[in-house]
Design a protein around this motif. Structure first.
Motif, PDB file in Angstrom:
ATOM      1  N   CYS A 161      30.518 -40.539  15.279  1.00  0.00           N
ATOM      2  CA  CYS A 161      30.499 -39.231  14.629  1.00  0.00           C
ATOM      3  C   CYS A 161      31.904 -38.843  14.170  1.00  0.00           C
ATOM      4  O   CYS A 161      32.099 -38.393  13.036  1.00  0.00           O
ATOM      5  N   ASP A 166      29.765 -40.791  19.978  1.00  0.00           N
ATOM      6  CA  ASP A 166      30.754 -39.754  19.699  1.00  0.00           C
ATOM      7  C   ASP A 166      31.857 -40.283  18.791  1.00  0.00           C
ATOM      8  O   ASP A 166      32.329 -39.588  17.888  1.00  0.00           O
ATOM      9  N   ILE A 171      32.691 -33.136  23.430  1.00  0.00           N
ATOM     10  CA  ILE A 171      32.597 -34.403  24.144  1.00  0.00           C
ATOM     11  C   ILE A 171      32.311 -34.102  25.608  1.00  0.00           C
ATOM     12  O   ILE A 171      33.068 -33.367  26.259  1.00  0.00           O
ATOM     13  N   LEU A 204      34.215 -30.706  17.746  1.00  0.00           N
ATOM     14  CA  LEU A 204      33.359 -31.807  18.186  1.00  0.00           C
ATOM     15  C   LEU A 204      33.372 -31.866  19.702  1.00  0.00           C
ATOM     16  O   LEU A 204      34.389 -32.194  20.320  1.00  0.00           O
ATOM     17  N   GLN A 250      31.319 -42.161  24.985  1.00  0.00           N
ATOM     18  CA  GLN A 250      30.132 -42.672  24.321  1.00  0.00           C
ATOM     19  C   GLN A 250      30.455 -43.157  22.905  1.00  0.00           C
ATOM     20  O   GLN A 250      31.118 -42.452  22.137  1.00  0.00           O
ATOM     21  N   PHE A 263      38.678 -32.147  19.165  1.00  0.00           N
ATOM     22  CA  PHE A 263      37.855 -32.615  20.273  1.00  0.00           C
ATOM     23  C   PHE A 263      37.852 -31.555  21.374  1.00  0.00           C
ATOM     24  O   PHE A 263      38.915 -31.160  21.867  1.00  0.00           O
ATOM     25  N   GLY A 273      27.921 -31.668  18.514  1.00  0.00           N
ATOM     26  CA  GLY A 273      28.030 -32.533  19.682  1.00  0.00           C
ATOM     27  C   GLY A 273      26.732 -33.240  19.986  1.00  0.00           C
ATOM     28  O   GLY A 273      25.675 -32.897  19.452  1.00  0.00           O
ATOM     29  N   ARG A 274      26.834 -34.223  20.859  1.00  0.00           N
ATOM     30  CA  ARG A 274      25.653 -34.950  21.298  1.00  0.00           C
ATOM     31  C   ARG A 274      24.712 -33.991  22.028  1.00  0.00           C
ATOM     32  O   ARG A 274      25.158 -33.056  22.696  1.00  0.00           O
ATOM     33  N   VAL A 300      25.215 -31.783  25.447  1.00  0.00           N
ATOM     34  CA  VAL A 300      26.655 -31.774  25.702  1.00  0.00           C
ATOM     35  C   VAL A 300      27.120 -30.420  26.231  1.00  0.00           C
ATOM     36  O   VAL A 300      28.246 -30.259  26.697  1.00  0.00           O
TER      37      VAL A 300
END
Length: 297
Positions: free
Chosen positions: A220, A217, A207, A205, A214, A233, A124-125, A128
């Motif tokens: 990715c 995301d 979010i 992943l 974003q 997700f 993940g970012r 996050v």
């Protein structure tokens, strides 16, 4: 005995609405295969369990993730995990985490464990809430490194769960203050991990639901799809019902779903979570259990 990951590819169309002209990518999203191919189906359901503080994002026809062993005509509302599009099938089993231990940190994919156990990577970012979610899943406050400074995870960290499967903590992406050299290094060894791990069952992943969708995301997700990496997700920070500016998580998730609906022909699985309240914890582990049990066949 070495186990090979069996995958079925479902072709998806990913469309970025980026002015002045859209970019269209066609890629395959793989999921484990046995005797039947998992499918996605657009169904309407209205009896998802309610919450006093949180309601699922509104959608007339949510796309459901239908796992192996489930016929679309057999689906009823009780089979759908709350605050998700995930259907529970016959491969869902004991999802309790009874034991977890840190195994090793690896600077490169070739240094990761080679015992052929199935694994789920958490990505993940930066900021996050990745480490917080991992700690919530295993119910150990400091198993994964948490920090107020994003970008602390710089290695591939393997945690062995119940002595049977791995939860893998990967470096966050999109940390603006990281040096260019660090960004390149992250890209190199993390992508190498994805492309070379036959034991990888799926990527979780993450979010951030407390901010608007974003682009990074989606970039990715697109890279993972084009490289045949299965993805789920996982919306984090869904407990933050009030924000000083912008939209509440429900609205951000709804906006994300609208983009997914426009850009994906078929939906990947998704689920709402909160490491603060525990929302989605048990259901996410149940989802992981059915993917893992199917992979083990």
């Amino acid at each position: 005995m070495t186990m090979a990951l069996r995958r079925a590819s479902i072709t998806l169309t990913f469309l970025f609405q980026t002015p002045p002209s859209p970019l269209t990518h066609t890629f395959s999203l793989p999921i484990p295969k046995r005797t039947t191919t998992p499918s996605f189906l657009s169904l309407h359901h209205s009896s998802i369990p309610a919450s006093k503080t949180l309601t699922p994002p509104p959608s007339e026809k949510p796309f459901l993730f239908i796992p192996p062993g489930v016929e679309p005509t057999e689906i009823n509302d009780s089979m759908i995990l709350p605050f998700s599009n995930i259907v529970v099938g016959p491969y869902a089993g004991d999802s309790r985490i009874k034991d977890v231990e840190f195994v090793k940190s690896s600077p490169k994919a070739k240094d990761c464990p080679k015992d052929h156990r199935p694994e789920f990577a958490v990505l993940g970012r930066s900021n996050v809430g990745k480490s917080s979610l991992i700690n919530s899943l295993v119910r150990k406050k400091e198993l994964a490194l948490t920090s107020k400074k994003p970008g602390k995870t710089q290695l591939i960290n393997h945690f062995l769960v119940n002595k049977k499967w791995y939860l893998v903590d990967l470096p966050g992406y999109g940390f603006a203050k990281a040096s260019e050299a660090a960004k390149v290094d992250w890209s190199s060894f993390t992508k190498g991990y994805f492309l070379n791990r036959d034991t990888l069952v799926a990527v979780l992943l993450l979010i951030d639901a407390s901010v608007p969708p974003q682009r990074i995301d989606f970039d990715c997700a697109n890279w993972l799809g084009r490289n045949n990496i299965p993805v789920t997700f996982v919306f984090t920070k869904c407990d933050k019902m009030k924000v000083a500016k912008g939209k509440i998580p429900e609205e951000n998730i709804r906006d994300f779903q609208e983009i997914i609906k426009q850009n994906y022909k078929q939906h990947p699985p998704w689920i709402m979570t909160s490491s603060v309240t525990g929302l989605g914890r048990d259901d996410l582990l149940l989802h992981v259990s059915q993917l893992r049990n199917y992979w083990d066949q």
